[in-house]
Write an enzyme that holds these catalytic residues in place. Structure first.
Site, PDB file in Angstrom:
ATOM      1  N   HIS A  17       0.842  -1.211   0.000  1.00 23.11           N
ATOM      2  CA  HIS A  17       0.000   0.000   0.000  1.00 23.11           C
ATOM      3  C   HIS A  17       0.878   1.263   0.000  1.00 23.11           C
ATOM      4  O   HIS A  17       0.633   2.211  -0.735  1.00 23.11           O
ATOM      5  CB  HIS A  17      -0.857   0.078   1.268  1.00 23.11           C
ATOM      6  CG  HIS A  17      -1.915  -0.975   1.404  1.00 23.11           C
ATOM      7  ND1 HIS A  17      -2.009  -1.797   2.500  1.00 23.11           N
ATOM      8  CD2 HIS A  17      -2.942  -1.322   0.589  1.00 23.11           C
ATOM      9  CE1 HIS A  17      -3.051  -2.592   2.369  1.00 23.11           C
ATOM     10  NE2 HIS A  17      -3.630  -2.341   1.211  1.00 23.11           N
ATOM     11  N   LYS A  41     -15.465  -8.347   2.850  1.00 20.46           N
ATOM     12  CA  LYS A  41     -14.557  -8.702   3.943  1.00 20.46           C
ATOM     13  C   LYS A  41     -15.250  -8.375   5.264  1.00 20.46           C
ATOM     14  O   LYS A  41     -15.242  -7.234   5.706  1.00 20.46           O
ATOM     15  CB  LYS A  41     -13.251  -7.921   3.839  1.00 20.46           C
ATOM     16  CG  LYS A  41     -12.444  -8.265   2.609  1.00 20.46           C
ATOM     17  CD  LYS A  41     -11.184  -7.425   2.542  1.00 20.46           C
ATOM     18  CE  LYS A  41     -10.402  -7.710   1.268  1.00 20.46           C
ATOM     19  NZ  LYS A  41      -9.342  -6.724   1.038  1.00 20.46           N
ATOM     20  N   ARG A  91      -1.531  -5.851  -8.315  1.00 26.22           N
ATOM     21  CA  ARG A  91      -0.419  -6.745  -7.978  1.00 26.22           C
ATOM     22  C   ARG A  91      -0.211  -7.785  -9.056  1.00 26.22           C
ATOM     23  O   ARG A  91       0.805  -7.844  -9.706  1.00 26.22           O
ATOM     24  CB  ARG A  91      -0.687  -7.445  -6.639  1.00 26.22           C
ATOM     25  CG  ARG A  91      -0.475  -6.550  -5.443  1.00 26.22           C
ATOM     26  CD  ARG A  91      -1.031  -7.170  -4.224  1.00 26.22           C
ATOM     27  NE  ARG A  91      -2.444  -7.467  -4.410  1.00 26.22           N
ATOM     28  CZ  ARG A  91      -3.299  -7.682  -3.430  1.00 26.22           C
ATOM     29  NH1 ARG A  91      -2.901  -7.670  -2.191  1.00 26.22           N
ATOM     30  NH2 ARG A  91      -4.565  -7.927  -3.694  1.00 26.22           N
ATOM     31  N   SER A 129      -2.800  -7.890   2.800  1.00 29.56           N
ATOM     32  CA  SER A 129      -3.090  -7.872   4.237  1.00 29.56           C
ATOM     33  C   SER A 129      -3.570  -9.258   4.676  1.00 29.56           C
ATOM     34  O   SER A 129      -3.189  -9.742   5.744  1.00 29.56           O
ATOM     35  CB  SER A 129      -4.165  -6.834   4.549  1.00 29.56           C
ATOM     36  OG  SER A 129      -3.755  -5.568   4.111  1.00 29.56           O
TER      37      SER A 129
HETATM   38  O1  PNS Z   1      -8.577  -3.090   0.027  1.00 28.55           O
HETATM   39  P1  PNS Z   1      -9.838  -3.594  -0.618  1.00 28.55           P
HETATM   40  O2  PNS Z   1     -10.678  -4.384   0.372  1.00 28.55           O
HETATM   41  O3  PNS Z   1      -9.582  -4.357  -1.884  1.00 28.55           O
HETATM   42  O4  PNS Z   1     -10.671  -2.277  -1.037  1.00 28.55           O
HETATM   43  C1  PNS Z   1     -11.970  -2.387  -1.578  1.00 28.55           C
HETATM   44  C2  PNS Z   1     -12.718  -1.067  -1.359  1.00 28.55           C
HETATM   45  C3  PNS Z   1     -12.807  -0.771   0.141  1.00 28.55           C
HETATM   46  C4  PNS Z   1     -11.956   0.051  -2.055  1.00 28.55           C
HETATM   47  C5  PNS Z   1     -14.138  -1.198  -1.980  1.00 28.55           C
HETATM   48  O5  PNS Z   1     -14.854  -2.226  -1.345  1.00 28.55           O
HETATM   49  C6  PNS Z   1     -14.910   0.112  -1.909  1.00 28.55           C
HETATM   50  O6  PNS Z   1     -14.737   0.966  -2.747  1.00 28.55           O
HETATM   51  N1  PNS Z   1     -15.771   0.255  -0.868  1.00 28.55           N
HETATM   52  C7  PNS Z   1     -16.534   1.473  -0.655  1.00 28.55           C
HETATM   53  C8  PNS Z   1     -18.000   1.263  -1.017  1.00 28.55           C
HETATM   54  C9  PNS Z   1     -18.192   1.422  -2.512  1.00 28.55           C
HETATM   55  O7  PNS Z   1     -18.024   2.491  -3.087  1.00 28.55           O
HETATM   56  N2  PNS Z   1     -18.553   0.313  -3.168  1.00 28.55           N
HETATM   57  C10 PNS Z   1     -18.776   0.257  -4.596  1.00 28.55           C
HETATM   58  C11 PNS Z   1     -17.549  -0.266  -5.314  1.00 28.55           C
HETATM   59  S1  PNS Z   1     -17.897  -0.465  -7.034  1.00 28.55           S
END
Ligand code: PNS
Length: 161
Positions: A17, A41, A91, A129
């Site tokens: 990150h 998650k 990644r 993570s």
């Molecule tokens: O580190 P991650 O878990 O891969 O990140 C995913 C994250 C948190 C960026 C994604 O779940 C997100 O954008 N969540 C916020 C809610 C949202 O906007 N959801 C629509 C995504 S299309």
């Protein structure tokens, strides 16, 4: 001002990150590293307050980084603050499908907001993570893959599991 947002679960922040945050901070005037809820998650190891503390400590050497958390939509957060670019790290090829879907959905929700992908540094291309938490849980070392405070907190959280 050119602003970008780096969204993620950051449970916890890794050197993978941090590599993306540092590189984005060289390109944009201000970079927001924001902890969002990922419905795929559940729960998580660290509380949102703990994730923010670890992110703040890990990025304290980068003056143009702001840390925050939100339980709303990424595009809403970005629009409200005039942030026009989402930066995500890629990644491996396996990240692509998931990231592609999210980028297209975000584009549909707000076509003014662009998603840019950065290739992760090779040395962190296998770091996530989730995998680090698993290694710690079974007594392995994650030294050199996370900032020192994160390493300490991971061992403290997981040593009795
Ligand atoms: O580190 P991650 O878990 O891969 O990140 C995913 C994250 C948190 C960026 C994604 O779940 C997100 O954008 N969540 C916020 C809610 C949202 O906007 N959801 C629509 C995504 S299309």
């Amino acid at each position: 001002m050119r602003q970008a947002i780096i969204p993620g679960s950051f449970d916890p922040v890794t050197y993978g990150h941090l590599d993306i945050i540092e590189r984005a901070a060289r390109i944009f005037d201000r970079v927001w590293a924001v902890v969002f809820h990922n419905p795929e998650k559940n729960g998580g190891l660290f509380t949102i307050a703990e994730r923010l503390e670890l992110l703040a400590e890990a990025t304290k050497h980068i003056p143009n980084v702001c840390i925050d958390a939100s339980d709303g939509l990424l595009v809403t957060y970005a629009r409200e603050r005039g942030i026009g670019v989402v930066v995500k790290g890629l990644r491996a090829f396996s990240d692509f499908e998931y990231e592609f879907k999210m980028a297209l959905m975000n584009k549909r929700l707000d076509e003014q907001i662009e998603t840019l992908f950065m290739m992760t540094a090779t040395e962190y291309s296998y770091v996530s993570s989730s995998v680090l938490k698993e290694v710690c849980q079974y007594g392995g070392s994650v030294h050199g893959l996370v900032p020192p405070l994160v390493e300490e907190r991971l061992y403290a959280k997981l040593k009795h599991r």
